[in-house]
Enzyme design. Structure first.
Site, mmCIF file in Angstrom:
data_model
loop_
_atom_site.group_PDB
_atom_site.id
_atom_site.type_symbol
_atom_site.label_atom_id
_atom_site.label_comp_id
_atom_site.label_asym_id
_atom_site.label_seq_id
_atom_site.Cartn_x
_atom_site.Cartn_y
_atom_site.Cartn_z
ATOM 1 N N MET A 29 -2.373 -5.962 6.754
ATOM 2 C CA MET A 29 -3.350 -6.998 6.442
ATOM 3 C C MET A 29 -4.740 -6.368 6.443
ATOM 4 S SD MET A 29 -1.697 -10.021 8.801
ATOM 5 C CE MET A 29 -2.906 -11.253 8.307
ATOM 6 N N VAL A 75 -11.836 -6.153 -1.741
ATOM 7 C CA VAL A 75 -11.405 -4.790 -1.433
ATOM 8 C C VAL A 75 -10.835 -4.793 -0.016
ATOM 9 C CG1 VAL A 75 -12.112 -2.389 -1.095
ATOM 10 C CG2 VAL A 75 -13.126 -3.754 -2.939
ATOM 11 N N GLY A 76 -9.681 -4.183 0.154
ATOM 12 C CA GLY A 76 -9.057 -4.117 1.469
ATOM 13 C C GLY A 76 -9.325 -2.794 2.166
ATOM 14 N N ASP A 77 -8.462 -2.467 3.116
ATOM 15 C CA ASP A 77 -8.696 -1.295 3.960
ATOM 16 C C ASP A 77 -8.353 0.026 3.286
ATOM 17 O OD1 ASP A 77 -5.955 -2.197 4.134
ATOM 18 O OD2 ASP A 77 -5.665 -0.723 5.723
ATOM 19 N N THR A 124 0.863 -1.163 0.000
ATOM 20 C CA THR A 124 0.000 0.000 0.000
ATOM 21 C C THR A 124 0.904 1.219 0.000
ATOM 22 O OG1 THR A 124 -1.494 -1.219 1.480
ATOM 23 C CG2 THR A 124 -1.930 1.109 1.193
#
Length: 313
Positions: A231, A207-209, A178
Site C-alpha cells: 500500500m 504516485v506511490g512508493d 509492483t
C-alpha cells in the site's frame, strides 16, 4: 577467486490464494519469475555491477503481462497507463527515479538513465518522456499496455467508485502490483530497483512508493538494498525502505530482524499491507511480508534458485 554475489526479485504482495490459482497460471508466474531472476544473475556472474543486474531483472518483469509494471500495468481513471520506477546504486548512494510516464516500454531503464545521464534524480510526466526520447527510448503507443483484464478491472472499480489494484476475478487480484529487484555484485556493490503501474482507477497523477527513494527503494553499500511492494501511501508515510536500513546501520540489527520489525510492526498496525525483499552486504537475502503471499524469487550465494508465491512457503 570469485567474490560473493546474489540477487532477489519480487512481483508484488497481497492476497494470493492457492485455492484460486490454476496450475497453468501458477506455472506461468513461476516461469516468469525464474526467467527474470536468472537474467539478472547472469549479469552478476559475468562480473557486471548490481545496478545493471537489477535493471535487467526488472525489465524482464516489465515485459511480462503477469505483473503490474510495464506491459501488465493497470489503468487510470482516464483509461491510460501511468508508470513509476526508481533505482538506487549503493556506491555513493546514486539514484534515479521517474513517475507518470505513459509511452516508455521499460520505465526501469529510464530511471537508470536518469541516474547515469542527467544532473537530476527525479523526473515526472512529459519532462521525463522528453528526456527519455533524448536518450534514445522509443515512443510506445498506449495500445501496447492495454489488456482486456486490466480494462475489466477498471470498469469494476469505476462502478464501485473505488480505487485499488484490482478485483477478485483473478487469484491474485487483491495484490499490490509492483515489481522489484535487489542485488550484491562481486565488487561489493548493492543496488535496488522498483517499478509499477500504480493502482487501478487512480486519479490526479497519483504516485506511490515505487518511485520514492527511501520508501519503495533504497540501497547503501556495506549495509543493505531493499525494494518494497504494498500500500504505497502507507509505505511512504513510514519511509519503509530507509527505516529498515537505519535499523541495520544504527542498531546493528540483522537483516531479518530489521525487515520483520518494520513490516510486522508499525506498518501492519496502521493497516499497511505488503512486503519487501532485501539483501545485505554479505549476500544474505530476506523476504518479509504481512500479507498472504508475495511473488518472489532469488539466487543465493551458492547459486541455488528459489521461486515462491505464498507466505507459508
Amino acid at each position: 577467486m570469485t567474490k560473493p554475489f546474489a540477487i532477489a526479485i519480487h512481483g508484488g504482495a497481497g492476497t494470493i490464494l492457492s485455492s484460486q490459482m490454476t496450475e497453468t497460471h501458477h506455472q506461468q508466474i513461476v516461469s516468469a519469475l525464474e526467467t527474470a531472476v536468472c537474467a539478472g544473475y547472469q549479469v552478476l556472474k559475468q562480473g557486471g555491477d548490481a545496478l545493471e543486474a537489477v535493471v535487467v531483472a526488472v525489465t524482464h518483469l516489465e515485459n511480462s503481462p503477469h505483473f503490474n509494471a510495464g506491459c501488465g500495468s493497470v489503468l487510470t481513471h482516464k483509461e491510460m497507463v501511468e508508470m513509476d520506477a526508481s533505482v538506487m546504486f549503493g556506491d555513493q548512494k546514486q539514484v534515479g527515479a521517474i513517475a507518470g510516464v505513459r509511452h516508455i516500454k521499460n520505465p526501469i531503464t529510464l530511471a537508470r538513465d536518469v541516474l547515469k545521464h542527467s544532473q537530476h534524480v527525479f523526473l515526472v510526466g512529459d519532462g521525463a518522456e522528453e528526456f527519455a526520447f533524448e536518450q534514445g527510448h522509443t515512443y510506445t503507443e498506449q495500445d501496447y499496455f492495454f489488456t482486456d483484464r486490466r480494462y475489466e478491472q477498471l470498469q469494476s472499480m469505476k462502478e464501485k467508485g473505488l480505487f485499488a489494484l484490482s478485483e477478485s476475478s483473478y487469484p491474485d487480484d487483491k495484490k499490490f502490483g509492483t515489481v522489484g529487484s535487489v542485488a550484491l555484485d562481486q565488487s561489493g556493490n548493492l543496488a535496488a530497483a522498483t517499478s509499477t503501474g500504480g493502482v487501478t482507477n487512480k486519479k490526479y497523477g497519483r504516485v506511490g512508493d515505487s518511485a520514492v527513494i527511501g520508501a519503495g527503494t533504497f540501497a547503501e553499500n556495506n549495509n543493505v538494498a531493499i525494494s518494497t511492494t504494498g500500500m504505497g501511501e502507507a509505505f511512504i508515510r513510514h519511509t519503509v525502505a530507509s527505516d529498515v536500513a537505519a535499523r541495520m546501520r544504527y542498531l546493528n540489527e540483522e537483516i531479518n530482524v530489521a525487515c520483520d520489525s518494520v513490516i510486522h510492526g508499525e506498518l501492519k498496525n496502521i493497516g499497511g499491507e505488503g512486503g519487501l525483499i532485501a539483501i545485505n552486504d554479505k549476500g544474505e537475502i530476506h523476504f518479509s511480508m504481512n500479507s498472504l503471499g508475495m511473488y518472489r524469487a532469488s539466487i543465493d550465494l551458492d547459486g541455488n534458485v528459489s521461486v515462491k508465491i505464498y507466505a507459508d512457503e
